[in-house]
Design a protein around this motif. Structure first.
Motif, short mmCIF file in Angstrom:
data_model
loop_
_atom_site.label_atom_id
_atom_site.label_comp_id
_atom_site.label_asym_id
_atom_site.label_seq_id
_atom_site.Cartn_x
_atom_site.Cartn_y
_atom_site.Cartn_z
N ILE A 300 -12.65 -6.43 -1.32
CA ILE A 300 -13.27 -5.36 -0.51
C ILE A 300 -13.79 -5.97 0.79
CG2 ILE A 300 -15.10 -3.63 -0.42
CD1 ILE A 300 -14.94 -3.46 -3.47
N ALA A 301 -13.06 -5.78 1.87
CA ALA A 301 -13.43 -6.40 3.14
C ALA A 301 -14.28 -5.47 4.02
CB ALA A 301 -12.17 -6.82 3.89
N PHE A 302 -14.00 -4.17 3.99
CA PHE A 302 -14.76 -3.18 4.75
C PHE A 302 -15.11 -2.04 3.80
CE2 PHE A 302 -12.28 -5.36 7.89
CZ PHE A 302 -13.01 -5.32 9.07
N ALA A 303 -16.24 -1.41 4.04
CA ALA A 303 -16.63 -0.27 3.21
C ALA A 303 -17.45 0.71 4.03
CB ALA A 303 -17.43 -0.74 1.99
N VAL A 304 -17.38 2.00 3.65
CA VAL A 304 -18.14 3.02 4.35
C VAL A 304 -18.67 4.04 3.36
CG1 VAL A 304 -16.04 4.37 4.88
CG2 VAL A 304 -18.10 4.68 6.27
N ARG A 305 -19.96 4.35 3.51
CA ARG A 305 -20.58 5.39 2.68
C ARG A 305 -20.25 6.77 3.26
NH1 ARG A 305 -24.32 1.05 2.29
NH2 ARG A 305 -25.13 0.78 0.15
N PRO A 306 -20.45 7.82 2.45
CA PRO A 306 -20.05 9.16 2.90
C PRO A 306 -20.68 9.60 4.21
CG PRO A 306 -20.54 9.16 0.54
CD PRO A 306 -20.93 7.81 1.05
N HIS A 307 -21.99 9.41 4.36
CA HIS A 307 -22.64 9.93 5.57
C HIS A 307 -22.23 9.16 6.82
CE1 HIS A 307 -25.04 12.96 3.54
NE2 HIS A 307 -25.38 12.05 2.62
N ASP A 308 -21.98 7.86 6.68
CA ASP A 308 -21.48 7.09 7.82
C ASP A 308 -20.09 7.57 8.22
OD1 ASP A 308 -23.70 5.47 8.24
OD2 ASP A 308 -23.02 3.95 6.81
N TRP A 309 -19.26 7.91 7.21
CA TRP A 309 -17.93 8.41 7.55
C TRP A 309 -18.02 9.78 8.22
CZ3 TRP A 309 -14.84 12.62 6.77
CH2 TRP A 309 -13.50 12.47 7.09
N LEU A 310 -18.89 10.64 7.73
CA LEU A 310 -19.03 11.97 8.34
C LEU A 310 -19.48 11.86 9.79
CD1 LEU A 310 -20.65 13.83 5.31
CD2 LEU A 310 -18.41 14.35 6.33
N ALA A 311 -20.23 10.81 10.11
CA ALA A 311 -20.66 10.60 11.49
C ALA A 311 -19.54 10.01 12.34
CB ALA A 311 -21.88 9.68 11.53
N ARG A 312 -18.58 9.34 11.70
CA ARG A 312 -17.46 8.71 12.40
C ARG A 312 -16.17 8.99 11.62
NH1 ARG A 312 -21.82 5.55 12.28
NH2 ARG A 312 -22.58 4.59 14.21
N PRO A 313 -15.68 10.21 11.59
CA PRO A 313 -14.50 10.53 10.78
C PRO A 313 -13.33 9.61 11.08
CG PRO A 313 -15.50 12.53 11.65
CD PRO A 313 -16.19 11.38 12.33
N GLY A 314 -12.73 9.10 10.03
CA GLY A 314 -11.56 8.24 10.19
C GLY A 314 -11.84 6.77 10.00
N THR A 315 -13.09 6.36 10.07
CA THR A 315 -13.38 4.94 9.91
C THR A 315 -13.23 4.51 8.45
OG1 THR A 315 -15.02 3.18 10.30
CG2 THR A 315 -15.86 5.29 9.51
N VAL A 316 -12.90 3.22 8.26
CA VAL A 316 -12.90 2.65 6.91
C VAL A 316 -14.10 1.73 6.73
CG1 VAL A 316 -10.42 2.85 6.58
CG2 VAL A 316 -11.35 0.75 7.59
N GLY A 317 -15.02 1.76 7.71
CA GLY A 317 -16.29 1.09 7.51
C GLY A 317 -16.49 -0.19 8.29
N ARG A 318 -17.62 -0.81 8.01
CA ARG A 318 -17.97 -2.10 8.61
C ARG A 318 -17.72 -3.22 7.59
NH1 ARG A 318 -23.59 -0.77 11.79
NH2 ARG A 318 -24.12 0.18 9.79
N PRO A 319 -17.69 -4.47 8.03
CA PRO A 319 -17.45 -5.56 7.08
C PRO A 319 -18.45 -5.53 5.93
CG PRO A 319 -17.25 -6.36 9.32
CD PRO A 319 -17.76 -4.96 9.43
N ALA A 320 -17.94 -5.72 4.72
CA ALA A 320 -18.78 -5.79 3.53
C ALA A 320 -19.62 -7.06 3.57
CB ALA A 320 -17.91 -5.77 2.28
#
Length: 497
Positions: A300-320
């Protein structure tokens, strides 16, 4: 019982043997105490076969209790365990077993025909053995085989920890809590995909270390999975975007029949999820979709929680936690924020190597940095957005076109059940965009549908990204985890043409 201070499955099973561990595909139930007794018996059986630290055991096993027993038994004997895809041909299975030097192979009854000499299930290994912990316990490791996009599959091998299983569990639980909000306790985890794949297998093991109950779906069928969630009050599951797409295609009256309010974390990975699909799922299930991006090699290299994704639709997150990331161009130089390039990651969790292939290991690395082979960009806050795999990039008229973007647009149309977008050679443009569409049930393919789909693309993607050709297929080849190999689809298309 509060299991928050207990270091994993083996200790939980001793302290709370009546805790429900597994609900199998046939509905049968196994407690933690019963599961540990079977795991210990099989552990003794493996030792009696002469297996010692660092040896390899393979399992050609369908999802079920035997697959879990082998995972947890090898996990306390310092062995490497190789789960093998039971859909492979006999020759493909034989290649993996030879390459990993498996000392012992355990197969299911239906799968044994492809594995001459395999043990059938775990009964013989367990027969007559004591249900006590083996001596000199040591953490093992799972060695998954992955082929990436081309070539023969290779085992992704990591050094054995050289410590008792309990000593490494706190790292698992801390990491899962940090990236996915998964906690020890009375959770219920739903297995929806074959455990020969890395993510479903790892999440099954994690669930038992957290003290959760593991419910195993016989196969993925949208309504059946919703019924399992409702009946067992499932709190967390690992799914892939194809599953979301199929569930969203259910009639509204069917979806409304099931109570999914118990869900807290629905984790998805393995393939890019179109923004519209993920948004529709959260409109239905609430903000419970957690996403991570990684690979068998990088975990798991990057992760995104639901509310962070809703604020930035399309992201797969920041580095774990413990990971670093950078985006490089073809020359190995870092690109500016917002500019696509090849993703590189570095982990503090330890290195991997491809078994028996130092050259492939070296080719995938740039120093300490691993390149999964995907193109993406980082925004100003360090959130990663994927474009596509480098091998699937279409260059038409000198412009980069990402198939995943076109697929996401087409999947928004109700007439499309599935789609694969590929680039095929074109004398004038270099490549042209071709969309292979699997129509939804009851939809008739033809020129009228093609015109509707192109009109649908109009406000969603630029004209130069529109498919030059749309053809129709009864079924597109996807793996059980939802991955689509565009390289194989492209090869088949070119051979047919």
């Amino acid at each position: 019982m509060d299991v928050s201070a207990l270091p994993g499955f083996y200790a939980i099973a001793q302290a709370d043997p009546d805790r429900l561990a597994v609900i199998d595909t046939d509905g049968s139930r196994t407690t933690y105490g019963e599961l540990l007794a079977r795991v210990d018996q099989v552990s003794h059986g493996l030792r009696d076969r002469g297996l010692t630290t660092g040896d390899v055991v393979a399992g050609v096993l369908p999802n079920g209790l035997d697959a879990i027993v082998m995972l947890m038994a090898t996990g306390q004997l310092g062995l490497y365990y190789v789960p093998v895809n039971w859909h492979l041909t006999q020759a493909e299975v034989a290649y993996i077993l030879d390459d990993c030097d498996a000392r012992l192979v355990v197969a299911g009854e239906a799968e044994a025909a492809a594995v001459p000499g395999a043990e059938i299930g775990t009964d013989r290994l367990a027969a007559g053995q004591p249900a006590t912990a083996p001596e000199e316990r040591a953490a093992g490791a799972v060695m998954w085989y992955t082929s990436g996009t081309t070539g023969f599959p290779k085992g992704v091998q990591r050094p054995l920890p050289g410590a008792a299983p309990e000593s490494i569990v706190p790292l698992y639980t801390w990491f899962l809590g940090e990236v996915l909000d998964l906690r020890p306790g009375d959770g219920v985890h739903l297995v929806t995909s074959p455990m020969y794949h890395s993510a479903p297998c790892a999440h099954t093991q994690f669930a038992l270390h957290l003290g959760h109950t593991v419910v195993i779906a016989p196969r993925f069928e949208p309504a059946a999975v919703l019924e399992l969630i409702d009946r067992h009050r499932v709190t967390n599951a690992m799914m892939v975007p194809t599953m979301f797409h199929r569930m969203l295609r259910l009639p509204a009256e069917v979806r409304q029949r099931f109570d999914v309010s118990s869900l807290r974390q629905v984790i998805h990975t393995a393939a890019a999820c179109p923004v519209a699909v993920k948004q529709a799922m959260m409109d239905w299930w609430g903000p419970v979709l957690y996403e991570y991006y990684g690979s068998t090699e990088s975990t798991i290299a990057f992760a995104v929680r639901p509310h962070d994704w809703l604020a930035r639709p399309g992201t797969v997150g920041r580095p774990a936690p413990t990971f670093e990331a950078k985006i490089l161009d073809a020359a190995g130089e870092e690109v500016p924020v917002g500019e696509p390039g090849l993703i590189h990651v570095k982990s503090g969790l330890g290195a991997f190597e491809y078994r028996k292939d130092r050259a492939k290991t070296a080719a995938s690395m740039r120093g300490e940095w691993y390149a999964p082979g995907d193109i993406g960009y980082l925004d100003e806050d360090g959130f990663l957005f994927l474009c596509d795999r480098r091998t699937d990039l279409i260059i038409s008229g000198g412009v980069n076109i990402y198939p995943a973007e076109i697929e996401a647009a087409l999947l928004e149309h109700p007439a499309v059940a599935d789609v694969a977008v590929i680039g095929v050679p074109d004398e004038e443009w270099g490549h042209q965009v071709v969309a292979l569409v699997e129509p939804a049930e009851g939809v008739t393919p033809g020129p009228e549908l093609t015109a509707r789909l192109l009109d649908h693309c109009g406000p969603r993607i630029a004209k130069f990204k529109h498919p030059r050709v749309i053809e129709y297929r009864e079924r597109l080849p996807r793996t059980p985890t939802g991955k689509l190999s565009r390289s194989k689809v492209r090869q088949a298309y070119l051979e047919a043409r």
